[in-house]
Design a protein around this motif. Structure first.
Motif, PDB file in Angstrom:
ATOM      1  N   GLU A 128       0.831  -1.209   0.000  1.00 25.34           N
ATOM      2  CA  GLU A 128       0.000   0.000   0.000  1.00 25.34           C
ATOM      3  C   GLU A 128       0.867   1.262   0.000  1.00 25.34           C
ATOM      4  OE1 GLU A 128      -2.386  -0.596   3.419  1.00 25.34           O
ATOM      5  OE2 GLU A 128      -3.821  -1.938   2.421  1.00 25.34           O
ATOM      6  N   ALA A 129       1.935   1.234   0.799  1.00 23.50           N
ATOM      7  CA  ALA A 129       2.836   2.391   0.854  1.00 23.50           C
ATOM      8  C   ALA A 129       3.566   2.567  -0.473  1.00 23.50           C
ATOM      9  CB  ALA A 129       3.833   2.211   1.994  1.00 23.50           C
ATOM     10  N   LEU A 130       3.963   1.462  -1.107  1.00 21.29           N
ATOM     11  CA  LEU A 130       4.648   1.543  -2.395  1.00 21.29           C
ATOM     12  C   LEU A 130       3.728   2.117  -3.462  1.00 21.29           C
ATOM     13  CD1 LEU A 130       7.012   0.970  -4.299  1.00 21.29           C
ATOM     14  CD2 LEU A 130       6.185  -1.403  -4.488  1.00 21.29           C
ATOM     15  N   ALA A 131       2.475   1.666  -3.504  1.00 18.19           N
ATOM     16  CA  ALA A 131       1.520   2.199  -4.477  1.00 18.19           C
ATOM     17  C   ALA A 131       1.316   3.696  -4.270  1.00 18.19           C
ATOM     18  CB  ALA A 131       0.192   1.454  -4.369  1.00 18.19           C
ATOM     19  N   ALA A 132       1.194   4.110  -3.011  1.00 20.17           N
ATOM     20  CA  ALA A 132       1.023   5.541  -2.717  1.00 20.17           C
ATOM     21  C   ALA A 132       2.258   6.336  -3.132  1.00 20.17           C
ATOM     22  CB  ALA A 132       0.744   5.728  -1.236  1.00 20.17           C
ATOM     23  N   GLN A 133       3.444   5.757  -2.935  1.00 18.03           N
ATOM     24  CA  GLN A 133       4.687   6.418  -3.317  1.00 18.03           C
ATOM     25  C   GLN A 133       4.761   6.590  -4.839  1.00 18.03           C
ATOM     26  OE1 GLN A 133       8.128   3.989  -2.647  1.00 18.03           O
ATOM     27  NE2 GLN A 133       9.607   5.655  -2.946  1.00 18.03           N
ATOM     28  N   ILE A 134       4.385   5.562  -5.585  1.00 24.49           N
ATOM     29  CA  ILE A 134       4.404   5.627  -7.043  1.00 24.49           C
ATOM     30  C   ILE A 134       3.483   6.728  -7.553  1.00 24.49           C
ATOM     31  CG2 ILE A 134       3.685   4.377  -9.123  1.00 24.49           C
ATOM     32  CD1 ILE A 134       4.720   1.816  -7.701  1.00 24.49           C
ATOM     33  N   VAL A 135       2.286   6.802  -6.998  1.00 22.22           N
ATOM     34  CA  VAL A 135       1.325   7.813  -7.431  1.00 22.22           C
ATOM     35  C   VAL A 135       1.809   9.211  -7.048  1.00 22.22           C
ATOM     36  CG1 VAL A 135      -1.036   8.650  -7.153  1.00 22.22           C
ATOM     37  CG2 VAL A 135      -0.602   6.188  -7.358  1.00 22.22           C
ATOM     38  N   ALA A 136       2.285   9.364  -5.825  1.00 26.00           N
ATOM     39  CA  ALA A 136       2.730  10.680  -5.361  1.00 26.00           C
ATOM     40  C   ALA A 136       3.926  11.185  -6.142  1.00 26.00           C
ATOM     41  CB  ALA A 136       3.066  10.619  -3.866  1.00 26.00           C
ATOM     42  N   ARG A 137       4.837  10.286  -6.540  1.00 29.14           N
ATOM     43  CA  ARG A 137       6.041  10.693  -7.258  1.00 29.14           C
ATOM     44  C   ARG A 137       5.832  10.716  -8.767  1.00 29.14           C
ATOM     45  NH1 ARG A 137      10.604  10.535  -4.035  1.00 29.14           N
ATOM     46  NH2 ARG A 137      11.386  12.009  -5.595  1.00 29.14           N
ATOM     47  N   GLY A 138       4.658  10.298  -9.239  1.00 31.90           N
ATOM     48  CA  GLY A 138       4.360  10.347 -10.670  1.00 31.90           C
ATOM     49  C   GLY A 138       5.166   9.371 -11.503  1.00 31.90           C
ATOM     50  N   VAL A 139       5.498   8.225 -10.926  1.00 35.49           N
ATOM     51  CA  VAL A 139       6.331   7.242 -11.617  1.00 35.49           C
ATOM     52  C   VAL A 139       5.458   6.290 -12.430  1.00 35.49           C
ATOM     53  CG1 VAL A 139       7.825   5.235 -11.219  1.00 35.49           C
ATOM     54  CG2 VAL A 139       8.267   7.383 -10.032  1.00 35.49           C
ATOM     55  N   THR A 140       5.924   5.973 -13.652  1.00 42.55           N
ATOM     56  CA  THR A 140       5.258   5.013 -14.540  1.00 42.55           C
ATOM     57  C   THR A 140       6.314   4.064 -15.102  1.00 42.55           C
ATOM     58  OG1 THR A 140       5.457   6.523 -16.423  1.00 42.55           O
ATOM     59  CG2 THR A 140       3.414   6.635 -15.126  1.00 42.55           C
ATOM     60  N   LYS A 141       5.954   3.283 -16.089  1.00 42.58           N
ATOM     61  CA  LYS A 141       6.893   2.302 -16.628  1.00 42.58           C
ATOM     62  C   LYS A 141       8.113   2.964 -17.255  1.00 42.58           C
ATOM     63  CE  LYS A 141       7.267  -1.677 -19.746  1.00 42.58           C
ATOM     64  NZ  LYS A 141       6.550  -2.610 -20.647  1.00 42.58           N
ATOM     65  N   TYR A 142       7.892   3.955 -18.132  1.00 46.72           N
ATOM     66  CA  TYR A 142       9.003   4.575 -18.868  1.00 46.72           C
ATOM     67  C   TYR A 142       9.385   5.960 -18.340  1.00 46.72           C
ATOM     68  CZ  TYR A 142       8.182   0.964 -22.405  1.00 46.72           C
ATOM     69  OH  TYR A 142       8.042  -0.224 -23.059  1.00 46.72           O
ATOM     70  N   ASN A 143       8.492   6.620 -17.605  1.00 43.42           N
ATOM     71  CA  ASN A 143       8.793   7.904 -16.976  1.00 43.42           C
ATOM     72  C   ASN A 143       9.230   8.966 -17.985  1.00 43.42           C
ATOM     73  OD1 ASN A 143       8.499   7.120 -14.023  1.00 43.42           O
ATOM     74  ND2 ASN A 143       9.876   5.546 -14.821  1.00 43.42           N
ATOM     75  N   LEU A 144       8.431   9.103 -19.035  1.00 46.04           N
ATOM     76  CA  LEU A 144       8.701  10.113 -20.054  1.00 46.04           C
ATOM     77  C   LEU A 144       8.035  11.424 -19.678  1.00 46.04           C
ATOM     78  CD1 LEU A 144       8.097   7.902 -23.223  1.00 46.04           C
ATOM     79  CD2 LEU A 144      10.264   8.374 -22.068  1.00 46.04           C
ATOM     80  N   THR A 145       8.646  12.502 -20.099  1.00 49.62           N
ATOM     81  CA  THR A 145       8.079  13.809 -19.822  1.00 49.62           C
ATOM     82  C   THR A 145       7.068  14.162 -20.913  1.00 49.62           C
ATOM     83  OG1 THR A 145       8.633  16.090 -19.297  1.00 49.62           O
ATOM     84  CG2 THR A 145       9.814  15.087 -21.120  1.00 49.62           C
ATOM     85  N   GLY A 146       6.334  15.249 -20.716  1.00 48.88           N
ATOM     86  CA  GLY A 146       5.379  15.690 -21.735  1.00 48.88           C
ATOM     87  C   GLY A 146       4.469  16.767 -21.206  1.00 48.88           C
ATOM     88  N   ARG A 147       3.778  17.408 -22.120  1.00 46.14           N
ATOM     89  CA  ARG A 147       2.872  18.487 -21.751  1.00 46.14           C
ATOM     90  C   ARG A 147       1.496  17.917 -21.419  1.00 46.14           C
ATOM     91  NH1 ARG A 147       3.627  18.178 -27.109  1.00 46.14           N
ATOM     92  NH2 ARG A 147       1.797  17.996 -28.456  1.00 46.14           N
ATOM     93  N   ALA A 148       0.747  18.612 -20.603  1.00 45.17           N
ATOM     94  CA  ALA A 148      -0.607  18.189 -20.239  1.00 45.17           C
ATOM     95  C   ALA A 148      -1.590  18.626 -21.324  1.00 45.17           C
ATOM     96  CB  ALA A 148      -0.998  18.790 -18.896  1.00 45.17           C
ATOM     97  N   PRO A 149      -2.412  17.718 -21.831  1.00 46.91           N
ATOM     98  CA  PRO A 149      -3.380  18.111 -22.860  1.00 46.91           C
ATOM     99  C   PRO A 149      -4.553  18.878 -22.263  1.00 46.91           C
ATOM    100  CG  PRO A 149      -3.706  15.824 -22.277  1.00 46.91           C
ATOM    101  CD  PRO A 149      -2.505  16.295 -21.503  1.00 46.91           C
ATOM    102  N   VAL A 150      -5.200  19.669 -23.081  1.00 47.36           N
ATOM    103  CA  VAL A 150      -6.415  20.364 -22.668  1.00 47.36           C
ATOM    104  C   VAL A 150      -7.586  19.401 -22.835  1.00 47.36           C
ATOM    105  CG1 VAL A 150      -7.948  22.307 -23.106  1.00 47.36           C
ATOM    106  CG2 VAL A 150      -5.466  22.580 -23.346  1.00 47.36           C
TER     107      VAL A 150
END
Length: 321
Positions: A101-123
């Motif tokens: 549970e703590a690991l899942a919360a850490q992943i969400v809070a830190r914004g980590v995904t499989k590839y961790n690519l950057t990008g702009r937020a769409p409208v």
């Protein structure tokens, strides 16, 4: 550890040494499983873990996690894998579930995904004004699609199915980054995609995008697992490793998976017990928590290739794509 390109030679060497054959699951030579079984030699299948890297594997960015499976491949639902056996029969202690549970919360809070690519937020439309649905694209010749896609290999077919399921939704299609980079097969012209979806999304980081949607439709994409971590509804048109446990709406049943699980149990098996992790800076083994912190602290960019071999490899992948 000797390296052999042919199945027969690899099995013969492993048998002589009383060992096993290890193979990248998606690169196993033809006939390996049959030859190894006949000679009584175990085959271990290697694949990327689910928290992979800061950059694309198709650009030769090495993985920070791998899995070594003695039974099968987690993306192939035709038979059980070590991961499936953990999920179906594993004993999850209270201590392990608290850690998950703590690991899942850490992943969400830190914004980590499989590839961790950057990008702009769409409208996008305002939350609550219309149901927003994300469909992640996939590499059409990827083994997870050919083995776990329940007969669906074409992204246009998947998008048509999603529109039939969600006639009133605002549907986003996010092409796979490897395909968009012309490193893998499966490109779908925007005009064809827009017959079924409202917008094609490119250059958007996945974590903030998942925070804006109500649901995710997947074939076998790991984006479905990452959406579950963030509390999103997930609809599976194929048979990925996270389907069949009561956490997703499954359009293709997997009767062998009869256990009902909570998210913490899925995280414990898929992110703690199953993979092996390596710190991309020190090169030393590490915990998933340490890797999440490391990836979150690295610059969010497509890591550049280094060296002649990397440049040649990337060029070859572009030609294939």
């Amino acid at each position: 550890m000797p390296h052999e390109a042919t199945a027969a030679r690899a099995v013969a060497l492993a048998q002589a040494a009383g060992g096993a054959v290890a193979t990248w699951a998606s690169r196993a030579p033809p006939g390996l499983a049959a030859i190894a079984t006949a000679q009584g030699v175990p085959v271990y299948r290697i694949e990327d873990g689910f928290i992979r890297s800061a950059g694309l594997g198709a650009k030769l960015v090495p993985p920070c996690s791998i899995v070594v499976d003695r039974r099968g491949a987690h993306f192939d639902p035709s038979g059980p894998s070590d991961l499936e056996m953990l999920l179906q029969h594993g004993d999850f202690s209270d201590e392990l579930l608290t850690r998950a549970e703590a690991l899942a919360a850490q992943i969400v809070a830190r914004g980590v995904t499989k590839y961790n690519l950057t990008g702009r937020a769409p409208v996008l439309p305002a939350r609550g004004s219309q149901r927003i649905v994300l469909v992640p694209g996939q590499v059409t010749d990827d083994r997870s699609v050919t083995h776990g896609g329940a007969g669906i290999v074409d992204m246009a077919d998947l998008l048509a199915r999603v529109r039939a399921e969600e006639p009133d939704a605002f549907i986003l299609f996010k092409p796979h980054p490897d395909v968009d980079a012309r490193l893998r097969r499966g490109a779908l012209p925007d005009a064809e995609a827009l017959r079924h979806v409202d917008r094609v999304v490119r250059g958007a980081a996945l974590a903030p995008l998942l925070a804006r949607v109500d649901a995710v439709h997947v074939l076998t994409s790991q984006t479905g697992f990452e959406a579950l971590l963030r509390g999103r509804e997930v609809i599976c048109h194929g048979q990925p490793f996270f389907a069949g446990w009561g956490l997703t709406r499954d359009l293709v049943p997997i009767p062998r998976r009869s256990r009902r699980l909570g998210l913490a149990e899925l995280v414990a098996a898929a992110l703690i017990l199953y993979p092996r992790y390596c710190d991309p800076v020190t090169g030393r083994p590490c915990s998933p928590e340490a890797l999440v912190d490391r990836l979150a602290s690295l610059p969010r960019r497509r890591t550049p290739l280094r060296g002649t071999a990397a440049r040649v490899g990337a060029g070859w992948r572009r030609l294939r794509g």
